[in-house]
Design an enzyme around this catalytic site. Structure first.
Site, PDB file in Angstrom:
ATOM      1  N   GLU A 111      28.635  25.240  23.933  1.00 38.79           N
ATOM      2  CA  GLU A 111      27.963  26.044  22.906  1.00 38.79           C
ATOM      3  C   GLU A 111      28.045  27.552  23.132  1.00 38.79           C
ATOM      4  OE1 GLU A 111      23.989  24.559  22.252  1.00 38.79           O
ATOM      5  OE2 GLU A 111      24.753  22.846  21.124  1.00 38.79           O
TER       6      GLU A 111
ATOM      7  N   GLU B  81      27.548  16.660  20.557  1.00 36.03           N
ATOM      8  CA  GLU B  81      26.085  16.512  20.555  1.00 36.03           C
ATOM      9  C   GLU B  81      25.606  16.285  19.132  1.00 36.03           C
ATOM     10  OE1 GLU B  81      23.734  19.556  22.394  1.00 36.03           O
ATOM     11  OE2 GLU B  81      25.092  19.779  24.112  1.00 36.03           O
TER      12      GLU B  81
END
Length: 476
Positions: free
Chosen positions: A189, A293
């Protein structure tokens, strides 16, 4: 006998060219601990320092080592395999492998538990993906890169980036011959405000890994929390055996949802459009997509009372509707997450365990103060922070209010992150550590055992949905 997995067009295939759909979960909160997963305030480096001050460095190291040992063992791997799942993403913190005051000196002990869990998974026929979740300096603006700030300093200092590249070369040396590792996820991320530094870093880390390991897949996250590939252009042409990772959380799976999820046509369309936007660049270029995710959080009876079951049924519906979309694309995915203290995990630590009993009142206080950013319920403290939000809204011109990483962080989110999740948590860290004062090693060992599979409960509704989809969709 396992073979290296490869990317072939839009698919992952084995050494015989047969499609392998990777479906599983992330082992969050383990080698990269997180506040809402493991039950502490702030960042991992803060609680490690605080606990060492309270019980001493030796006992502190003992406790955290036992925590890592008990968090995932053979019983966990067997349970995971019995659900029909075939891949676990393994997030880790760079601090296990080097110290900030002694950079580029490899800590061999960092491999102890990572090797152990990779081997446990291999014995059950489960692939693993190695995920650098916390990089030097912090690669994103959130708590889970363990930097203690909202500034992603990784993008401001070349040395932080060089250290991450050095670490990946060491990891590639260690794991290049392990065929049960599906691949490497070099950076979780990223939030690069320039949108170009991340691409340059990916190019460098790709070449560094490939100078040692030409076999394993590399999974690159999109920028801005794995949501944005719009600046990647034609870079994919330079990268070999590479897949691209989105993180597809739906707002409907969280307490901040704008409305109750009823699976209306409009809601399902919004969910699908959000997913399609994240993978648009890959679809335009015929590239392989991995959803690294996703997944809702769940209500807890001690906080949500009689509404708990109804809330969780809605969250399961979000989960099912997302899977309908994913199954149409034969998407590989890794749900977040496998184990925690009761908010999102497939299994979770029993409230009767020593750890949860010890911290019961503190965890309730932490929830009331809404200091964990993930899935925060601000109902009991919003009146405290709203005047600051109003003040900023009134005083700051509209055109200056949307600071990156907007729109993921709106102005109100930024206030919450800086005030509650950073400032208030600083004052809670010592309070957490004080719960362990005077504990012997034997007592610390028993507390750490709270995270063993035998002391955990299973979220059956979630696991049934995952099992149904793993079994029916992951075969070619």
């Amino acid at each position: 006998m396992s073979t290296y997995l490869k990317v072939s067009g839009t698919k992952v295939v084995d050494g015989h060219g047969k499609e392998v759909v990777l479906r599983g979960a992330g082992l969050g909160g383990w080698m990269n601990m997180e506040n809402f997963i493991s039950g502490y305030p702030g960042c991992e480096f803060q609680i490690r320092t605080a606990l060492a001050e309270v019980v001493g460095p030796t006992k502190s190291e003992f406790f955290f080592d036992k925590f890592l040992e008990y968090f995932f063992q053979e019983e966990d791997a067997k349970f995971f395999k019995n659900l029909g799942l075939n891949c676990i993403r393994l997030p880790f913190n760079y601090r296990h492998f080097e110290d900030d005051l002694n950079p580029r000196v490899l800590k061999e002990e960092g491999f102890k538990h990572l090797d152990r869990v990779i081997d446990l998974c291999a014995q059950q026929g489960i692939y693993t993906i190695l995920d650098l979740h916390a990089a030097p300096g912090g690669q994103n603006t959130a708590w889970h890169c363990d930097a203690g700030t909202h500034i992603a300093n990784f993008w401001l200092h070349k040395d932080f980036q060089d250290r991450a590249i050095w670490l990946w070369k060491e990891l590639a040396k260690h794991y290049s011959n392990n065929k049960w590792i599906a691949g490497y996820n070099p950076l979780n991320e990223p939030t690069d405000p320039t949108h170009t530094a991340v691409i340059k870093f990916y190019d460098q880390v790709h070449d560094a890994i490939r100078s040692i390991d030409t076999e394993h897949i590399i999974f690159f996250d999109g920028n801005t929390f794995a949501s944005d590939f719009s600046h990647f252009g034609d870079m994919h042409k330079k990268w070999q055996n590479t897949a691209y990772s989105i993180h597809d959380y739906s707002v409907y799976g969280f307490p901040a949802s704008p409305e109750d999820y009823v699976s209306s046509d409009e809601q399902r369309l919004r969910m699908k459009k959000s997913y399609e936007k994240k993978r648009e660049w890959m679809d335009q270029h015929g590239l392989c997509v991995w959803n690294g995710e996703w997944g809702p959080v769940y209500a807890r009876r001690e906080y949500d009372g009689l509404a708990t079951d109804a809330i969780n049924e809605r969250r399961y519906k979000v989960l099912k509707d997302q899977l309908v979309i994913y199954n149409q694309d034969r998407l590989s995915w890794s749900i977040w997450l496998y184990k925690d203290i009761g908010f999102q995990g497939m299994v979770y630590v029993s409230r009767e365990s020593l750890y949860m009993v010890l911290l019961k009142d503190f965890l309730a206080k932490k929830h009331r103060l809404a200091v964990d950013a993930w899935g925060a319920d601000t109902a009991q403290v919003q009146h405290i922070y709203q005047p600051l939000i109003d003040h900023l809204t009134e005083e700051i011109p509209q055109e200056n209010q949307n600071l990156y990483p907007f729109p993921v962080w709106k102005l109100s989110d930024r206030v919450g992150r800086l005030s509650r999740s950073i400032l208030v948590t600083e004052y809670l860290v010592k309070e957490w550590a004080e719960h362990f004062r005077g504990k012997s090693e034997a007592e610390l060992d028993e507390i750490a055992k709270s995270f063993k599979f035998e002391n955990c409960l299973r979220r059956d509704g979630l696991n049934k949905i995952l099992m149904d989809n793993a079994q029916t969709q992951s075969s070619s």
